[in-house]
Design a protein around this motif. Structure first.
Motif, PDB file in Angstrom:
ATOM      1  N   ALA A  47       4.491   4.000  -1.961  1.00  0.00           N
ATOM      2  CA  ALA A  47       3.227   3.989  -2.685  1.00  0.00           C
ATOM      3  C   ALA A  47       2.570   2.613  -2.658  1.00  0.00           C
ATOM      4  N   PHE A  48       3.370   1.565  -2.762  1.00  0.00           N
ATOM      5  CA  PHE A  48       2.807   0.216  -2.832  1.00  0.00           C
ATOM      6  C   PHE A  48       2.741  -0.507  -1.498  1.00  0.00           C
ATOM      7  N   CYS A  49       3.641  -0.205  -0.587  1.00  0.00           N
ATOM      8  CA  CYS A  49       3.718  -0.963   0.665  1.00  0.00           C
ATOM      9  C   CYS A  49       3.074  -0.264   1.858  1.00  0.00           C
ATOM     10  N   ILE A  50       3.140   1.035   1.892  1.00  0.00           N
ATOM     11  CA  ILE A  50       2.683   1.766   3.076  1.00  0.00           C
ATOM     12  C   ILE A  50       1.363   2.486   2.848  1.00  0.00           C
ATOM     13  N   PHE A  51       1.225   3.151   1.724  1.00  0.00           N
ATOM     14  CA  PHE A  51       0.067   4.017   1.530  1.00  0.00           C
ATOM     15  C   PHE A  51      -1.279   3.319   1.417  1.00  0.00           C
ATOM     16  N   PRO A  52      -1.397   2.120   0.846  1.00  0.00           N
ATOM     17  CA  PRO A  52      -2.739   1.515   0.792  1.00  0.00           C
ATOM     18  C   PRO A  52      -3.382   1.375   2.178  1.00  0.00           C
ATOM     19  N   ALA A  53      -2.648   0.863   3.145  1.00  0.00           N
ATOM     20  CA  ALA A  53      -3.203   0.709   4.502  1.00  0.00           C
ATOM     21  C   ALA A  53      -3.429   2.065   5.153  1.00  0.00           C
ATOM     22  N   LEU A  54      -2.493   2.983   4.940  1.00  0.00           N
ATOM     23  CA  LEU A  54      -2.629   4.319   5.518  1.00  0.00           C
ATOM     24  C   LEU A  54      -3.856   5.034   4.948  1.00  0.00           C
ATOM     25  N   MET A  55      -4.044   4.961   3.649  1.00  0.00           N
ATOM     26  CA  MET A  55      -5.186   5.630   3.023  1.00  0.00           C
ATOM     27  C   MET A  55      -6.505   5.025   3.519  1.00  0.00           C
ATOM     28  N   HIS A  56      -6.542   3.722   3.662  1.00  0.00           N
ATOM     29  CA  HIS A  56      -7.746   3.074   4.172  1.00  0.00           C
ATOM     30  C   HIS A  56      -8.091   3.600   5.565  1.00  0.00           C
ATOM     31  N   LYS A  57      -7.076   3.683   6.417  1.00  0.00           N
ATOM     32  CA  LYS A  57      -7.268   4.191   7.784  1.00  0.00           C
ATOM     33  C   LYS A  57      -7.710   5.658   7.772  1.00  0.00           C
ATOM     34  N   LEU A  58      -7.056   6.478   6.940  1.00  0.00           N
ATOM     35  CA  LEU A  58      -7.375   7.909   6.902  1.00  0.00           C
ATOM     36  C   LEU A  58      -8.777   8.186   6.362  1.00  0.00           C
TER      37      LEU A  58
END
Length: 79
Positions: A47-58
């Motif tokens: 939730a804190f390390c992977i998803f912020p960048a992934l959500m931005h890309k998606l």
């Protein structure tokens, strides 16, 4: 047709239908047009390390994608 052939007909028909579906070329996936709904189990780390960048890309690549994040209170691999 013989009795045996008549009995086999439904199985053969369903098998041919399955083969037709599998051999028919599927449309190429287009992330920008998808409206798929995905469920993803996450931990604090993801939730804190992977998803912020992934959500931005998606948001830019697949704006119609629906993500449902399911929080896991612990890491199952560690138990």
């Amino acid at each position: 047709p013989s009795v045996y052939a008549t009995q086999l007909a439904p199985s053969i028909a369903s098998t041919l239908k399955y083969l037709d579906q599998e051999l028919t070329q599927q449309p190429e996936f287009d992330a920008s047009r998808t409206t798929e709904h995905l469920q993803i189990a996450i931990t604090d780390f993801t939730a804190f390390c992977i998803f912020p960048a992934l959500m931005h890309k998606l948001q830019h690549e697949a704006p119609g994608l629906i993500l449902e994040l399911l929080y896991l209170p612990h890491t199952p691999a560690l138990t």
